[in-house]
Design an enzyme around this catalytic site. Structure first.
Site, mmCIF file in Angstrom:
data_model
loop_
_atom_site.group_PDB
_atom_site.id
_atom_site.type_symbol
_atom_site.label_atom_id
_atom_site.label_comp_id
_atom_site.label_asym_id
_atom_site.label_seq_id
_atom_site.Cartn_x
_atom_site.Cartn_y
_atom_site.Cartn_z
ATOM 1 N N HIS A 80 0.738 -1.189 0.076
ATOM 2 C CA HIS A 80 0.023 0.040 0.037
ATOM 3 C C HIS A 80 0.896 1.258 0.024
ATOM 4 O O HIS A 80 0.745 2.153 -0.622
ATOM 5 C CB HIS A 80 -0.912 0.069 1.260
ATOM 6 C CG HIS A 80 -1.928 -0.997 1.239
ATOM 7 N ND1 HIS A 80 -1.668 -1.926 2.158
ATOM 8 C CD2 HIS A 80 -3.053 -1.397 0.590
ATOM 9 C CE1 HIS A 80 -2.790 -2.843 2.151
ATOM 10 N NE2 HIS A 80 -3.671 -2.445 1.354
ATOM 11 N N GLY A 103 -2.885 -1.123 -7.355
ATOM 12 C CA GLY A 103 -1.707 -2.210 -7.489
ATOM 13 C C GLY A 103 -1.795 -3.186 -8.594
ATOM 14 O O GLY A 103 -3.174 -3.654 -8.690
ATOM 15 N N GLN A 161 -8.624 -6.397 -11.246
ATOM 16 C CA GLN A 161 -9.368 -5.381 -10.441
ATOM 17 C C GLN A 161 -8.858 -4.160 -11.293
ATOM 18 O O GLN A 161 -9.672 -3.177 -11.675
ATOM 19 C CB GLN A 161 -8.991 -5.312 -8.959
ATOM 20 C CG GLN A 161 -9.395 -3.905 -8.277
ATOM 21 C CD GLN A 161 -8.863 -4.121 -7.092
ATOM 22 O OE1 GLN A 161 -9.935 -4.772 -6.308
ATOM 23 N NE2 GLN A 161 -8.054 -3.161 -6.336
ATOM 24 N N MET A 214 3.055 -9.249 -1.131
ATOM 25 C CA MET A 214 2.807 -8.628 0.079
ATOM 26 C C MET A 214 0.961 -8.573 0.033
ATOM 27 O O MET A 214 0.365 -8.116 -1.021
ATOM 28 C CB MET A 214 3.081 -7.300 0.279
ATOM 29 C CG MET A 214 4.433 -7.273 0.678
ATOM 30 S SD MET A 214 4.881 -5.540 1.048
ATOM 31 C CE MET A 214 6.822 -5.808 1.321
HETATM 32 P P1 AMP Z 1 -6.635 -3.381 -0.709
HETATM 33 O O1 AMP Z 1 -6.517 -2.859 0.636
HETATM 34 O O2 AMP Z 1 -6.150 -4.946 -0.693
HETATM 35 O O3 AMP Z 1 -7.897 -3.259 -1.175
HETATM 36 O O4 AMP Z 1 -5.637 -2.981 -1.479
HETATM 37 C C1 AMP Z 1 -5.585 -1.542 -1.961
HETATM 38 C C2 AMP Z 1 -4.517 -1.213 -3.025
HETATM 39 O O5 AMP Z 1 -3.406 -1.714 -2.623
HETATM 40 C C3 AMP Z 1 -5.057 -2.020 -4.225
HETATM 41 O O6 AMP Z 1 -4.840 -1.102 -5.231
HETATM 42 C C4 AMP Z 1 -4.050 -3.225 -4.356
HETATM 43 O O7 AMP Z 1 -3.847 -3.717 -5.509
HETATM 44 C C5 AMP Z 1 -2.721 -2.449 -3.684
HETATM 45 N N1 AMP Z 1 -1.964 -3.605 -3.297
HETATM 46 C C6 AMP Z 1 -2.199 -4.699 -2.547
HETATM 47 N N2 AMP Z 1 -1.055 -5.475 -2.271
HETATM 48 C C7 AMP Z 1 -0.092 -4.975 -3.159
HETATM 49 C C8 AMP Z 1 1.409 -5.094 -3.448
HETATM 50 N N3 AMP Z 1 1.672 -6.377 -2.647
HETATM 51 N N4 AMP Z 1 1.807 -4.328 -4.147
HETATM 52 C C9 AMP Z 1 1.426 -3.334 -4.741
HETATM 53 N N5 AMP Z 1 0.244 -2.966 -4.537
HETATM 54 C C10 AMP Z 1 -0.625 -3.647 -3.693
#
Ligand code: AMP
Length: 279
Positions: free
Chosen positions: A37, A147, A153, A184
């Site tokens: 994040h 991400g 998504q 991650m």
């Molecule tokens: P989430 O909190 O899981 O909904 O993720 C929020 C944002 O963080 C989304 O755009 C995800 O794709 C991104 N994200 C989650 N894990 C990673 C990662 N390991 N590397 C880069 N972005 C990430």
């Protein structure tokens, strides 16, 4: 670092920034923040004058109530991570305002949502597309950072923005990994010590599968071998392990366009997802 818990508070701040001619970058999250994040926050800081991060565990994108209940909620720790990053505003909406009485509108994307995670998580991407559209309209941001970890998504959000003419630029950012290669994820904290030791093998098996195809194996054989290997290592059900076109996510039988290998695999009761670009 400001905190907004209502749409009115959020809009007042953002309108003042726009009035002053400042651009606004937006990073939507569900909290339980990790370095993945934070890499999005870094990208947002580099490309915008002001940065908004949202934290909202969106109930409508969980098709399994147990998964929603088990999702980690760590607001104090999240705020402590965001403050030193120079985030300007954290938006923490409440579910009652997000989904007020009588809420009846849905953003639903055809095609891209049928495969991969859409096939096994009915309604998941409707929930994602709807809440992200709402967050775009609420924040009025100029750029949004997502991400590649959640590549499907990302492509769905790009489609929504193009189809609904939302005035925001969607920027994809690379997947951040632990030193051992595990992507991650907020869900990784739910892995037992034993499962955490196994988890990085998913990335390795995917890498080997790609090399197998690049060195002459058919996609069907390489995928079958990889599934066998995952079972031997101790992984559970494989939801999917598929080579797909990076743009339209169509299933590939040979590598003749920009492509990615996508995986969703259970380890204990945790569903791990990953995807790897094929160079
Ligand atoms: P989430 O909190 O899981 O909904 O993720 C929020 C944002 O963080 C989304 O755009 C995800 O794709 C991104 N994200 C989650 N894990 C990673 C990662 N390991 N590397 C880069 N972005 C990430």
């Amino acid at each position: 670092m400001k905190i907004a818990r209502t749409i009115a508070q959020l809009r007042a701040v953002r309108k003042a920034w726009h009035k002053a001619g400042q651009t606004v970058g937006f990073v939507p999250t569900m909290g339980a923040l990790h370095k993945g994040h934070l890499s999005l926050v870094d990208a947002a800081k580099a490309k915008s004058d002001k940065v908004i991060v949202s934290i909202f565990v969106n109930p409508t994108q969980f098709n399994d109530p147990k998964d929603l209940a088990a999702y980690p909620r760590t607001e104090a720790a999240d705020l402590a991570m965001l403050k030193p990053m120079g985030v300007d505003l954290v938006y923490i909406p409440n579910a009652d305002e997000m989904y007020a009485d009588g809420f009846a509108t849905k953003v639903s994307v055809d095609g891209l949502t049928d495969c991969l995670c859409g096939a096994t998580r009915p309604g998941h991407f409707d929930g994602v597309a709807t809440v992200v559209t709402k967050l775009f309209l609420q924040t009025g941001a100029d750029k949004a950072f997502f991400g590649e970890k959640d590549f499907q998504q990302l492509q769905i959000i790009r489609r929504v923005v193009a189809d609904l003419n939302i005035d925001i630029k969607v920027i994809g950012c690379p997947t951040m990994r632990e030193e051992d290669g595990l992507a991650m994820s907020s869900r990784n904290v739910r892995l037992s010590e034993e499962a955490r030791a196994i988890a990085p093998s998913l990335r390795n098996v995917m890498g080997k599968c790609i090399i197998d195809v690049q060195t002459g194996k058919t996609i069907a054989d390489a995928v079958q071998d990889a599934k066998t290997r995952l079972a031997e290592i101790g992984f559970g059900k494989v939801d999917y392990l598929e080579f797909r076109d990076s743009k339209n996510l169509e299933l590939l039988e040979q590598l003749d366009c920009p492509a990615r290998l996508f995986a969703a695999v259970f380890l204990e009761d945790v569903r791990l997802i990953d995807n790897v670009e094929i160079k």
